[in-house]
Design an enzyme around this catalytic site. Structure first.
Site, PDB file in Angstrom:
ATOM      1  N   ASP A 148       0.825  -1.210   0.000  1.00  0.00           N
ATOM      2  CA  ASP A 148       0.000   0.000   0.000  1.00  0.00           C
ATOM      3  C   ASP A 148       0.861   1.263   0.000  1.00  0.00           C
ATOM      4  O   ASP A 148       1.989   1.267   0.500  1.00  0.00           O
ATOM      5  CB  ASP A 148      -0.917   0.025   1.223  1.00  0.00           C
ATOM      6  CG  ASP A 148      -2.018  -1.019   1.162  1.00  0.00           C
ATOM      7  OD1 ASP A 148      -2.294  -1.521   0.060  1.00  0.00           O
ATOM      8  OD2 ASP A 148      -2.605  -1.326   2.225  1.00  0.00           O
ATOM      9  N   ARG A 149       0.279   2.337  -0.498  1.00  0.00           N
ATOM     10  CA  ARG A 149       0.986   3.621  -0.562  1.00  0.00           C
ATOM     11  C   ARG A 149       1.474   4.056   0.811  1.00  0.00           C
ATOM     12  O   ARG A 149       2.600   4.535   0.961  1.00  0.00           O
ATOM     13  CB  ARG A 149       0.054   4.687  -1.154  1.00  0.00           C
ATOM     14  CG  ARG A 149       0.690   6.063  -1.272  1.00  0.00           C
ATOM     15  CD  ARG A 149      -0.228   7.020  -2.004  1.00  0.00           C
ATOM     16  NE  ARG A 149      -1.402   7.346  -1.208  1.00  0.00           N
ATOM     17  CZ  ARG A 149      -1.496   8.404  -0.400  1.00  0.00           C
ATOM     18  NH1 ARG A 149      -0.462   9.239  -0.278  1.00  0.00           N
ATOM     19  NH2 ARG A 149      -2.592   8.646   0.277  1.00  0.00           N
TER      20      ARG A 149
END
Length: 340
Positions: A148-149
């Site tokens: 995930d970012r």
């Protein structure tokens, strides 16, 4: 959703829309026929609040004939909705990419939090893979997996086609790949450490955010298993407890660690989707978090870090273990708490 960079090749730009605008095209599936346009578009944008969606529609929504559309319009099956928007200024991202391992076939990066790994609707140039390709224009580079970012830590990039094929097979089979994360949680899990969570996961049909997962309640839910170990506990002077938890992924489902920890009543600090209020997810995406929201979240991102990957080298087969140190933001937050 299809995002088109060269809109004139596909759709005529309506009068009044500035030259160079970017068009996003949304095809309405039969099951969405009759829905309000704002609700349909929100379901496609996923990370945007309804209020923000209505503003976007009022400024940019058209049908294929160039007719303006409004939030309360009803959509039809197979209708194409076009959002004509100015070229977006991408949010600045961290650009320091520490190398943890590199050989002629494989590259391992310590990905900073808030850096997307691949292009999305909101990020195109400011992604890990685009930054690497710009820095190494003559090299073959492709992501071996994703995180995930907001998650920091180890991520692998294949430098040859042979490595790409093999490393992706290793991740799909999973039996030779061990991934370990560190998370800081609100509260301390009540289970004796170490413990294991084996609860299936599925998309949450009750959430307006189409990326949110939940513990499976249907026969179609996907198996998911995570091993947990509490490696430390601390607290605020006012008594609120926190835990530093090592998380071993046995499967790789979307948001697996975050949902499993939430299930024990110990969500990850800073988590906008599985923490105190899921509406923070859209507020953050729209840049509308208040100081009160940020104080409640405590960190600007969820406190999850991909700390270690073990696998056989995709080409040589030799054992390979790659570690990323706990990043400064998580370390500083942990040290700000009292032992106990």
């Amino acid at each position: 959703m299809t995002r088109l960079q060269n809109a004139a090749e596909f759709y005529a730009r309506p009068p009044g829309v500035p030259e160079g605008s970017v068009v996003s095209a949304f095809r309405v599936p039969p099951e969405a026929a009759g829905a309000r346009l704002d609700l349909f578009i929100q379901s496609q944008l996923r990370r945007t609040s309804r209020t923000r969606t209505q503003k976007i529609i009022k400024l940019s929504a058209y049908d294929e004939s160039g007719r303006r559309l409004w939030p309360n319009d009803r959509v039809r099956a197979d209708q194409t909705i076009l959002l004509w928007r100015p070229p977006w200024d991408e949010t600045e991202v961290p650009r320091d990419l520490p190398i943890l391992h590199e050989d002629e076939h494989l590259l391992a990066i310590d990905k900073p939090a808030m850096l997307p790994v691949h292009p999305t609707a909101r990020y195109y140039k400011n992604t890990l893979i685009k930054l690497l390709q710009a820095a190494r224009p003559k090299e073959f580079l492709t992501l071996a997996h994703r995180i995930d970012r907001e998650t920091s830590g180890v991520i692998l990039i294949a430098k040859t086609r042979a490595c790409d094929v093999t490393v992706k097979r290793l991740f799909e089979e999973r039996d030779q790949v061990n991934k370990s994360y560190l998370a800081i949680t609100w509260g301390v899990p009540s289970e004796l450490s170490p413990f294991r969570c084996e609860l299936p996961l599925e998309l949450d049909p009750d959430s307006i955010y189409k990326v949110k997962m939940r513990i499976g309640q249907t026969a179609d839910a996907l198996t998911a298993a995570t091993g947990f170990e509490v490696v430390g506990t601390r607290r605020r002077p006012t008594g609120e407890p926190y835990a530093l938890v090592r998380c071993a992924l046995e499967t790789g489902r979307q948001h697996q660690i975050r949902v499993h920890l939430q299930t024990y009543g110990t969500p990850i600090v800073g988590d906008k989707l599985y923490g105190p209020d899921e509406s923070y997810f859209a507020l953050h995406a729209d840049g509308e978090l208040t100081d009160e929201h940020r104080a409640r979240l405590e960190l600007p991102r969820h406190a999850l870090h991909a700390a270690r990957i073990e696998l056989p080298h995709p080409i040589t087969g030799d054992p390979l273990a790659i570690e990323a140190p706990l990043p400064a933001d998580m370390a500083e937050f942990w040290e700000s708490l009292e032992s106990g």
